[in-house]
Design a protein around this motif. Structure first.
Motif, mmCIF file in Angstrom:
data_model
loop_
_atom_site.group_PDB
_atom_site.id
_atom_site.type_symbol
_atom_site.label_atom_id
_atom_site.label_comp_id
_atom_site.label_asym_id
_atom_site.label_seq_id
_atom_site.Cartn_x
_atom_site.Cartn_y
_atom_site.Cartn_z
ATOM 1 N N LEU A 135 3.816 -8.505 -2.800
ATOM 2 C CA LEU A 135 4.564 -7.260 -2.876
ATOM 3 C C LEU A 135 5.330 -7.002 -1.589
ATOM 4 O O LEU A 135 6.441 -6.489 -1.607
ATOM 5 N N THR A 136 4.672 -7.292 -0.450
ATOM 6 C CA THR A 136 5.307 -6.937 0.805
ATOM 7 C C THR A 136 5.859 -8.143 1.541
ATOM 8 O O THR A 136 6.195 -8.063 2.713
ATOM 9 N N VAL A 152 -8.143 0.141 -2.582
ATOM 10 C CA VAL A 152 -7.868 -0.014 -4.010
ATOM 11 C C VAL A 152 -9.162 -0.212 -4.766
ATOM 12 O O VAL A 152 -9.395 0.404 -5.812
ATOM 13 N N GLU A 155 -11.040 2.963 -5.086
ATOM 14 C CA GLU A 155 -10.481 3.911 -6.035
ATOM 15 C C GLU A 155 -10.730 3.501 -7.463
ATOM 16 O O GLU A 155 -10.971 4.324 -8.329
ATOM 17 N N MET A 172 -7.723 2.976 -14.423
ATOM 18 C CA MET A 172 -6.942 3.385 -13.261
ATOM 19 C C MET A 172 -5.487 3.613 -13.653
ATOM 20 O O MET A 172 -4.857 4.556 -13.200
ATOM 21 N N ASN B 245 -4.107 6.868 -5.297
ATOM 22 C CA ASN B 245 -2.881 6.668 -4.558
ATOM 23 C C ASN B 245 -2.590 5.192 -4.334
ATOM 24 O O ASN B 245 -1.543 4.679 -4.716
ATOM 25 N N TYR B 246 -3.542 4.486 -3.723
ATOM 26 C CA TYR B 246 -3.298 3.095 -3.349
ATOM 27 C C TYR B 246 -3.178 2.201 -4.560
ATOM 28 O O TYR B 246 -2.318 1.329 -4.614
ATOM 29 N N SER B 247 -4.050 2.410 -5.548
ATOM 30 C CA SER B 247 -3.971 1.531 -6.720
ATOM 31 C C SER B 247 -2.646 1.695 -7.426
ATOM 32 O O SER B 247 -2.041 0.724 -7.874
ATOM 33 N N ASN B 248 -2.167 2.958 -7.486
ATOM 34 C CA ASN B 248 -0.860 3.160 -8.090
ATOM 35 C C ASN B 248 0.204 2.394 -7.337
ATOM 36 O O ASN B 248 1.064 1.745 -7.916
ATOM 37 N N VAL B 250 -0.069 -0.257 -5.481
ATOM 38 C CA VAL B 250 -0.156 -1.719 -5.573
ATOM 39 C C VAL B 250 0.207 -2.200 -6.975
ATOM 40 O O VAL B 250 1.011 -3.104 -7.135
ATOM 41 N N GLY B 253 3.710 -0.475 -8.222
ATOM 42 C CA GLY B 253 4.732 -0.305 -7.195
ATOM 43 C C GLY B 253 5.999 -1.042 -7.526
ATOM 44 O O GLY B 253 7.090 -0.602 -7.203
ATOM 45 N N HIS B 268 11.070 -4.237 -1.694
ATOM 46 C CA HIS B 268 10.001 -4.782 -0.843
ATOM 47 C C HIS B 268 9.818 -3.920 0.385
ATOM 48 O O HIS B 268 8.703 -3.558 0.751
ATOM 49 N N ASN B 269 10.964 -3.603 1.028
ATOM 50 C CA ASN B 269 10.880 -2.791 2.236
ATOM 51 C C ASN B 269 10.255 -1.445 1.953
ATOM 52 O O ASN B 269 9.447 -0.955 2.737
ATOM 53 N N ILE B 271 8.137 -0.585 -0.422
ATOM 54 C CA ILE B 271 6.686 -0.666 -0.671
ATOM 55 C C ILE B 271 5.956 -0.849 0.644
ATOM 56 O O ILE B 271 4.935 -0.211 0.913
ATOM 57 N N HIS B 272 6.496 -1.720 1.478
ATOM 58 C CA HIS B 272 5.902 -1.972 2.785
ATOM 59 C C HIS B 272 5.835 -0.698 3.595
ATOM 60 O O HIS B 272 4.801 -0.314 4.130
ATOM 61 N N LEU B 275 3.251 1.805 2.181
ATOM 62 C CA LEU B 275 1.854 1.471 2.472
ATOM 63 C C LEU B 275 1.539 1.723 3.932
ATOM 64 O O LEU B 275 0.484 2.261 4.272
ATOM 65 N N GLN B 276 2.503 1.380 4.801
ATOM 66 C CA GLN B 276 2.273 1.638 6.221
ATOM 67 C C GLN B 276 2.121 3.117 6.491
ATOM 68 O O GLN B 276 1.228 3.549 7.226
ATOM 69 N N LEU B 279 -1.277 4.328 5.432
ATOM 70 C CA LEU B 279 -2.346 3.965 6.355
ATOM 71 C C LEU B 279 -2.278 4.810 7.623
ATOM 72 O O LEU B 279 -3.300 5.264 8.136
ATOM 73 N N GLU B 282 -3.614 8.179 6.885
ATOM 74 C CA GLU B 282 -5.071 8.115 6.833
ATOM 75 C C GLU B 282 -5.643 8.229 8.241
ATOM 76 O O GLU B 282 -6.572 8.987 8.498
#
Lengths: 209, 686
Positions: A135-136, A152, A155, A172, B245-248, B250, B253, B268-269, B271-272, B275-276, B279, B282
């Motif tokens: 993905l990234t 993940v 969750e 999920m 949040n995160y599972s959605n 990933v 996305g 790609h950018n 999503i990156h 996620l950053q 984090l 958090e």
């Protein structure tokens, strides 16, 4: 119908119409797209059910898949031999599932298979890491990748075994199990649980109609 | 046969149906598997009677026909290809904005058809055909004291004398005065007559007018609520968004429908980046949780101060709007301004709109700065900023209406010299409904002009600048980002104005349809030419719910002035379909008087308290029941989740047990073997 075509027998077209979400015209259009990928490999006449496979390199060059980070997995999941070389049947299958007419739980089932890199019917940590990196484009640090994978699994893992089964994944994806349906129509084991439309709307090729 | 078949259909995947009632297309098997299932089903068909098989085959061809018909219908869907293109390049988030815009165009067009069919076209027909049945409406409630002053109440003459200069013509077009004032566009033109079509049936124009407006608001409400029911269901019952949040991000996305290479790079950018950001947030949240009491005290007092500052800013802008509206109303009635410079009079006409737009431009910038200091988490930041912007937009409209109301009803004081005769300010507003309609008309036009001007003078030059000038600050500024929330607020604002104004100006939905139609193409153009995709993607699922909630708030806001003027304010005596009534609402009871006795008593009963109070109590009980049901289901979900975990632990425990017993067994076996072998050895040893 009135259109005469010599590519398929009437029986074959009938079977395709039953097994996919496409109309006659769309099936013929998809066949021409398949043929255009490798005109010398694919015969113009399928009435004799030839055994023809287009290699993965050509499949992966299609506009819908070319820039998709999961193109290899998509091709592997839908292909018969598991290596990405697709017959016409596999090709039609792929477009059928990725069309906008496919119901959400069908898409969820195949999406799960796509993310299951080692084909063990579970999405484990290594599968997740590979997904994230695709993905990234490997731009996250290993520490960040590890953190996100942990989150993940936290969750989504319902039965607490450290990996995602198909049920965890579906739950999920839908976010809110439709409880009334589940308690009433419990005849079939998997029902139309998917209610969150937008998430799975992304699992389609645009303009594939 | 049944059992054998069910066993067979369980082979492929492991999770398989016990009965194959699902359509073939939805079975997750490869094509060969599906063909096998199909053959088995067809063999089953041959066993059943010919009537059954005929029925099934016809059902199949009917389904095929439906599919083809749906295909043809979907091709006729408006703007389908444009939406597909936008989705392909910018993703589903931005496409949801254009979807929303298309929905509003449809809504406005439907509303226009309604008002045209019931109001405008009959009036045109009656005018041209000149029926004999024009009877003035019988009024049952006369005015209290018809003294000399009240004679002035019905003085209303907006027509211009003599030649009309070109400038005045443009002025009239832009502000709804002059030739537009006495036209179907505004309330004042409609007659208060009862048109007798046949001996038994007559068309009551005032009644039609009132009922159309109420019906229009009701239909909008029902349509909106229906559309947002899905979003409501999800957001009430589902678990907190933060938990998925995160599972959605990933698993959902990646937009599989994006096909352009540049777009995929951007995806790609993004999503990156997302996620950053998550984090980081958090980490910030963990830091916040570790704040000392002193730090908490500091930050809370700072937030309180800043919230007061926000309220102060809002109050200041509302005050400005109030002053501007009053000033413009006063100036408008002075002839000196009307005949002076064209631009000056245009400025005076549009003063309220200009002030509102200026406030809506500057305040969000200030809000952004303030929210940066308040140190909330990112999601709270976004929500709070949006909340403040929505409040600003809708409340500024409310402020404008409030200041108009102060002018029209002399701030509620009926004894003031201007209002004493007619219960409204007849000197300045001989036809106050038309004046409100004109203000709404001007707001819509100004809103449209603003959007076009901003596009031309800000977006295009910005793009040209970024493309041709390579100095650092310009490149940092970058191309315009298509901000979905701001754009949505713009069109919700326009729609709210339309809803408020339709009672006073029945052709406003048509204007709005045309306006939104043009805006669709303009926004599409600016999107493709000027904008780059945002770094932070806008989740389409939650955004649909957000759009509809804001639109619903706008609808509720627009109901208030309309209902207030129907129920409370005296209608103008000089113009409009209700000039002989005490209140606009009175036409309804008056018409009900003419109905047969049973219907009349039934309708009066429904409107009385004896019916309303029990209905209210019943609705409360129903609501309470539904809410507790939802709570019970939520609890059951939690219980089942816990049960699932326990079962997994049980499984682990059992597996361990089996393993241990296997080992113990093997040890026993080994023991037995060694016993026997030792036995054999002893036996062997003679």
């Amino acid at each position: 119908m009135g259109n005469k075509q010599t590519i398929f027998t009437a029986e074959q077209l009938d079977a395709y119409q039953d097994c996919t979400f496409f109309t006659r015209k769309e099936i013929l259009r998809l066949f021409h797209r398949y043929r255009d990928l490798a005109p010398q490999l694919v015969p113009p006449d399928y009435t004799s059910k030839p055994d023809v496979k287009i290699p993965y390199e050509l499949i992966g060059s299609m506009p819908e898949l070319k820039d998709n980070p999961f193109r290899q997995r998509i091709a592997e999941v839908f292909s018969e031999d598991g290596e990405g070389n697709m017959t016409l049947d596999d090709f039609l299958d792929m477009f059928s599932v990725m069309s906008e007419m496919a119901p959400k739980d069908l898409k969820a089932c195949y999406a799960f298979k796509i993310y299951d890199f080692n084909n063990d019917d579970f999405i484990c940590k290594s599968d997740l890491e590979k997904t994230l990196n695709k993905l990234t484009r490997n731009e996250l640090t290993p520490e960040e990748v590890r953190l996100v994978c942990e989150k993940v699994i936290d969750e989504a893992d319902l039965d607490n075994d450290g990996r995602l089964s198909l049920e965890d994944f579906q739950h999920m994806i839908i976010r809110a199990p439709d409880f009334l349906r589940r308690t009433q129509a419990s005849k079939t084991r998997r029902e139309q649980l998917i209610r969150e439309p937008e998430l799975l709307n992304k699992y389609k090729f645009s303009g594939s109609k | 046969v049944e059992e054998a078949e069910n066993r067979e259909t369980q082979d492929q995947d492991g999770y398989w149906l016990e009965d194959d009632s699902r359509p073939l297309k939805e079975i997750p098997l490869p094509m060969q598997g599906k063909r096998a299932v199909r053959d088995r089903r067809q063999m089953k068909i041959q066993i059943i009677s010919s009537w059954e098989s005929w029925k099934k085959s016809h059902l199949k061809s009917l389904k095929r026909f439906q599919l083809e018909a749906a295909d043809v219908l979907s091709r006729m869907e408006v703007w389908k290809s444009s939406l597909h293109k936008i989705e392909g390049k910018f993703g589903t988030g931005i496409q949801s904005y254009f979807n929303f815009l298309r929905f509003l165009v449809m809504l406005n067009f439907a509303m226009f058809l309604l008002t045209a069919a019931v109001l405008v076209i009959p009036n045109i027909v009656f005018m041209t055909v000149d029926l004999q049945g024009w009877t003035l409406l019988n009024t049952t409630g006369m005015m209290e004291n018809p003294d000399s002053k009240s004679g002035n109440c019905s003085l209303y003459n907006p027509t211009q004398e003599g030649l009309v200069s070109f400038y005045t013509y443009i002025m009239d077009l832009l502000s709804g005065t002059g030739f537009l004032e006495l036209s179907y566009l505004f309330y004042g033109y409609y007659k208060d007559t009862d048109v007798g079509l046949t001996t038994a049936f007559s068309y009551n124009i005032p009644l039609a007018y009132l009922l159309t407006s109420l019906f229009y608001l009701l239909v909008s409400l029902i349509w909106l609520v229906r559309r947002s029911v899905q979003g409501f269901k999800l957001n009430l019952v589902s678990s907190d968004e933060a938990l998925t949040n995160y599972s959605n991000k990933v698993f959902a996305g990646w937009d599989f429908c994006i096909i352009q290479e540049k777009a995929t790079q951007l995806k790609h950018n993004s999503i990156h980046y997302e996620l950053q950001m998550d984090l980081e947030e958090e980490a910030i949240r963990e830091k916040i949780a570790e704040w000392t009491t002193r730090q908490k005290f500091c930050i809370y007092s700072l937030r309180l101060l800043l919230n007061l500052l926000v309220i102060g800013l809002l109050g200041a802008s509302f005050f400005c709007i109030y002053i501007a509206t009053q000033y413009s109303q006063i100036l408008l009635n002075q002839d000196s301004v009307a005949s002076s410079n064209f631009f000056l009079s245009l400025l005076v006409q549009y003063l309220p709109s200009i002030v509102i737009t200026a406030a809506n431009f500057t305040m969000p910038i200030l809000f952004n700065i303030i929210i940066g200091i308040e140190k909330y988490s990112r999601t709270t930041e976004i929500k709070l900023t949006l909340l403040r912007s929505v409040f600003l937009r809708l409340a500024s409209l409310g402020m404008l209406l409030f200041s108009l109301w102060t002018e029209i009803t002399c701030a509620g004081d009926m004894d003031e010299s201007d209002c004493s005769g007619c219960h409204y300010n007849y000197r300045r507003y001989p036809c106050w409904e038309t004046r409100i309609g004109q203000e709404m008309y001007k707001l819509i036009i100004f809103d449209f002009i603003t959007i076009v001007v901003v596009m031309l003078l800000v977006d295009f030059p910005r793009k040209i600048l970024v493309q041709h000038c390579s100095c650092k600050p310009v490149q940092l500024w970058g191309q315009q980002e298509f901000l979905v929330p701001q754009n949505v607020l713009d069109i919700v604002y326009g729609q709210t104005i339309c809803w408020i104004g339709t009672f006073y100006s029945p052709l406003l939905p048509l204007l709005n349809t045309v306006k939104y139609f043009i805006i669709f193409y303009l926004k599409k153009l600016t999107l493709f030419v000027n904008c780059r995709p945002a770094n932070r993607t806008f989740r389409a699922s939650s955004s649909n719910f957000f759009f509809l909630v804001v639109l619903l708030m706008g609808l509720i806001l627009s109901c208030v002035p309309v209902l207030y003027s129907i129920m409370v304010i005296t209608p103008s005596k000089g113009c409009g379909p209700f000039r002989t009534q005490q209140k606009i609402w009175d036409i309804l009871p008056n018409s009900i008087e003419g109905l047969p006795r049973v219907t009349r008593e039934f309708l009066f009963f429904i409107g009385s308290q004896a019916f309303a109070v029990p209905l209210f109590v019943l609705s409360c009980i129903l609501l309470f029941y539904v809410v507790s049901l939802a709570g019970a289901y939520g609890q059951r979900v939690n219980l089942l989740k816990a049960q699932l975990q326990r079962e997994e632990q049980d499984k682990h425990f059992l597996v361990k047990q089996i393993a241990e017993m296997g080992r113990a067994n093997q040890k026993n076996n080994n023991n037995r073997v060694s016993f026997f072998s030792s036995l054999m050895k002893t036996v062997d040893k003679p």
